[in-house]
Design a protein around this motif. Structure first.
Motif, short mmCIF file in Angstrom:
data_model
loop_
_atom_site.label_atom_id
_atom_site.label_comp_id
_atom_site.label_asym_id
_atom_site.label_seq_id
_atom_site.Cartn_x
_atom_site.Cartn_y
_atom_site.Cartn_z
N VAL A 112 0.85 -1.20 0.00
CA VAL A 112 0.00 0.00 0.00
C VAL A 112 0.88 1.25 0.00
CG1 VAL A 112 -1.64 1.37 1.35
CG2 VAL A 112 -2.02 -1.09 1.04
N SER A 113 1.94 1.23 0.82
CA SER A 113 2.83 2.39 0.86
C SER A 113 3.58 2.55 -0.47
CB SER A 113 3.82 2.26 2.02
OG SER A 113 4.75 1.22 1.81
N TRP A 114 3.98 1.45 -1.08
CA TRP A 114 4.66 1.52 -2.36
C TRP A 114 3.72 2.02 -3.46
CZ3 TRP A 114 8.12 -3.49 -3.05
CH2 TRP A 114 9.20 -3.41 -2.16
N ALA A 115 2.48 1.54 -3.45
CA ALA A 115 1.51 1.97 -4.47
C ALA A 115 1.24 3.47 -4.35
CB ALA A 115 0.22 1.18 -4.33
N THR A 116 1.16 3.96 -3.12
CA THR A 116 0.95 5.39 -2.91
C THR A 116 2.16 6.19 -3.40
OG1 THR A 116 -0.43 4.90 -0.99
CG2 THR A 116 0.41 7.15 -1.20
N ALA A 117 3.36 5.68 -3.13
CA ALA A 117 4.57 6.34 -3.61
C ALA A 117 4.64 6.30 -5.12
CB ALA A 117 5.80 5.65 -3.01
N PHE A 118 4.22 5.19 -5.72
CA PHE A 118 4.16 5.08 -7.19
C PHE A 118 3.27 6.17 -7.76
CE2 PHE A 118 1.54 3.56 -10.75
CZ PHE A 118 2.51 3.36 -11.72
N HIS A 119 2.10 6.39 -7.14
CA HIS A 119 1.19 7.43 -7.63
C HIS A 119 1.85 8.80 -7.58
CE1 HIS A 119 -2.70 9.53 -8.20
NE2 HIS A 119 -2.12 10.45 -7.44
N HIS A 120 2.45 9.14 -6.45
CA HIS A 120 3.05 10.46 -6.29
C HIS A 120 4.22 10.67 -7.26
CE1 HIS A 120 0.59 11.70 -2.99
NE2 HIS A 120 0.97 10.69 -2.22
N GLU A 121 4.92 9.60 -7.60
CA GLU A 121 6.08 9.71 -8.47
C GLU A 121 5.70 9.64 -9.95
OE1 GLU A 121 9.71 6.73 -9.35
OE2 GLU A 121 9.76 7.62 -7.34
N PHE B 284 -1.94 -14.62 -24.71
CA PHE B 284 -1.14 -14.73 -25.92
C PHE B 284 -0.26 -13.50 -26.11
CE2 PHE B 284 -4.87 -12.50 -27.69
CZ PHE B 284 -4.28 -11.54 -28.48
N ALA B 285 -0.56 -12.43 -25.34
CA ALA B 285 0.25 -11.22 -25.39
C ALA B 285 0.11 -10.47 -24.08
CB ALA B 285 -0.17 -10.32 -26.55
N CYS B 286 1.15 -9.73 -23.72
CA CYS B 286 1.11 -8.81 -22.59
C CYS B 286 1.24 -7.39 -23.11
CB CYS B 286 2.24 -9.11 -21.60
SG CYS B 286 2.12 -10.70 -20.77
N SER B 287 0.76 -6.44 -22.34
CA SER B 287 0.90 -5.04 -22.73
C SER B 287 1.18 -4.21 -21.49
CB SER B 287 -0.36 -4.53 -23.44
OG SER B 287 -1.44 -4.42 -22.53
N LEU B 288 1.69 -3.02 -21.72
CA LEU B 288 1.86 -2.05 -20.66
C LEU B 288 2.01 -0.66 -21.28
CD1 LEU B 288 5.13 -1.38 -20.88
CD2 LEU B 288 5.34 -3.34 -19.37
N TYR B 289 1.84 0.35 -20.44
CA TYR B 289 2.02 1.74 -20.85
C TYR B 289 3.25 2.32 -20.16
CZ TYR B 289 -2.51 2.38 -23.18
OH TYR B 289 -3.58 2.32 -24.04
N THR B 290 3.94 3.20 -20.87
CA THR B 290 5.02 3.95 -20.27
C THR B 290 4.77 5.45 -20.43
OG1 THR B 290 6.36 4.05 -22.30
CG2 THR B 290 6.67 2.13 -20.86
N ASP B 291 5.44 6.21 -19.59
CA ASP B 291 5.44 7.66 -19.69
C ASP B 291 6.49 8.04 -20.72
OD1 ASP B 291 5.68 10.40 -19.37
OD2 ASP B 291 5.90 10.33 -17.20
N TRP C 299 -2.90 12.73 -11.73
CA TRP C 299 -4.14 11.96 -11.81
C TRP C 299 -4.84 11.95 -10.46
CZ3 TRP C 299 -2.76 6.89 -14.95
CH2 TRP C 299 -2.35 7.27 -16.24
N PRO C 300 -6.16 11.72 -10.45
CA PRO C 300 -6.87 11.63 -9.16
C PRO C 300 -6.29 10.51 -8.29
CG PRO C 300 -8.43 11.81 -10.99
CD PRO C 300 -7.08 11.61 -11.61
N MET C 301 -6.19 10.77 -7.00
CA MET C 301 -5.67 9.77 -6.07
C MET C 301 -6.65 8.60 -5.96
SD MET C 301 -3.40 8.61 -4.00
CE MET C 301 -2.26 9.97 -3.66
N LEU C 302 -6.13 7.40 -6.08
CA LEU C 302 -6.94 6.20 -5.92
C LEU C 302 -6.95 5.76 -4.46
CD1 LEU C 302 -5.66 4.12 -8.99
CD2 LEU C 302 -7.68 5.59 -8.87
N ASP C 303 -7.89 4.90 -4.15
CA ASP C 303 -7.91 4.23 -2.85
C ASP C 303 -6.97 3.04 -2.96
OD1 ASP C 303 -8.38 2.73 -0.57
OD2 ASP C 303 -10.53 3.06 -0.58
N TYR C 304 -5.71 3.23 -2.61
CA TYR C 304 -4.73 2.17 -2.84
C TYR C 304 -4.87 1.01 -1.85
CZ TYR C 304 -2.54 4.73 -6.56
OH TYR C 304 -2.31 5.35 -7.75
N GLU C 305 -5.47 1.24 -0.71
CA GLU C 305 -5.75 0.11 0.16
C GLU C 305 -6.75 -0.83 -0.50
OE1 GLU C 305 -6.81 1.00 4.13
OE2 GLU C 305 -4.92 2.03 4.59
N LEU C 306 -7.79 -0.26 -1.10
CA LEU C 306 -8.78 -1.08 -1.81
C LEU C 306 -8.16 -1.75 -3.02
CD1 LEU C 306 -11.71 -2.00 -2.16
CD2 LEU C 306 -12.15 0.13 -3.42
#
Length: 281
Positions: free
Chosen positions: A156-165, A244-251, A170-177
């Motif tokens: 949860v702490s890492w996900a919150t840090a990921f958002h801030h970084e 059959f495939a994976c995807s992801l987005y980058t900045d 973007w709108p803050m998510l409920d990272y605990e959920l």
């Protein structure tokens, strides 16, 4: 062209998922947003927009909005974007922004700014990548494993840090959920080198395509290739078990991550932009 707002996400899904899944890589985010609300893995927000854009009775494009997020576009001809702009001006005149493939999002943002007087600001440019075969990095210490309840507080702490970084605009998510849902669905992974040092989460497969997100290594553990090792291992797991495939987005503003993912076998598919709108009154 005409725009129709569907009130029921279930009815919307029945109409649009076959169209979206003709290209489950490019349309993965939109399809995931719809499917997740149909199957209950994502909440259906009050005021959500489920929009069909029709041309002579045939589906030409779709758009959707899940508050507080921006309007999400899919591939569309210019006439469809103009029709969508017209509809939103009449029905949703205070949209916070728009997100989608570059041509479509740029056209909508330009028209919106000209017709509303809103200030239009680029929020983020993204690149979508696709992977069909993993190139495994060499010499990375540790291994990937599914996260457990014991990891919850840390992640949860890492996900919150990921958002801030990565996505502070973007709108803050409920990272605990979010973390709880990912844990419950076996969609949350950590890379362990004596202790957890990196993480990522996956999304449920959509027509054989799995999208990775939330790739994060805290600063004290960077420089050892942990994120690349984790992405490679989880991508291989998904290809071996359900995709059959994976995807992801980058900045696009982060050349390091773009380079790392390409070294693992991810190949560019398309670019997208998110624009934000600010109103004077």
């Amino acid at each position: 062209m005409r725009v129709i707002r569907e009130q029921s996400v279930t009815a919307f899904a029945d109409l649009v998922l076959p169209w979206l899944l003709r290209d489950p890589v490019r349309n993965n985010v939109a399809a995931q947003q719809v499917q997740g609300r149909v199957d209950g893995t994502m909440p259906t927000e009050d005021g959500a927009l489920w929009l069909l854009i029709e041309d002579a009775g045939h589906l030409a494009s779709i758009a959707l909005r899940t508050p507080p997020n921006a309007l999400l576009l899919t591939a569309a001809v210019p006439e469809a974007i103009t029709a969508l702009t017209d509809w939103c001006l009449e029905n949703e005149p205070r949209l916070p922004g728009v997100n989608g493939p570059i041509a479509e999002s740029d056209a909508f943002a330009q028209q919106w700014g000209e017709r509303t007087g809103a200030a239009v600001e680029l929020v983020m440019g993204n690149r979508m990548f696709r992977l069909d075969r993993v190139i495994h990095p060499q010499g990375v210490r540790g291994q990937a494993r599914l996260a457990t309840a014991d990891d919850r507080e840390l992640l949860v702490s890492w996900a919150t840090a990921f958002h801030h970084e990565a996505t502070p605009q973007w709108p803050m998510l409920d990272y605990e959920l979010l973390i709880d849902r990912k844990l419950g669905g076996d969609h949350l992974w950590v890379w362990v080198d004596g202790e957890p040092v990196s993480m990522l989460w996956t999304n449920p497969a959509i027509s054989g395509v799995v999208r990775l997100s939330g790739v994060f290594t805290p600063p004290e553990h960077r420089g050892h290739g942990y994120a690349g090792g984790c992405v490679a291992a989880v991508s291989q797991h998904e290809l071996d078990t359900r995709a059959f495939a994976c995807s992801l987005y980058t900045d696009l503003a982060n050349p390091t991550s773009n380079k790392i993912y390409q070294s693992l076998g991810y190949e560019p598919v398309m670019d997208a932009r998110q624009w934000g709108f600010t109103y004077a009154d």
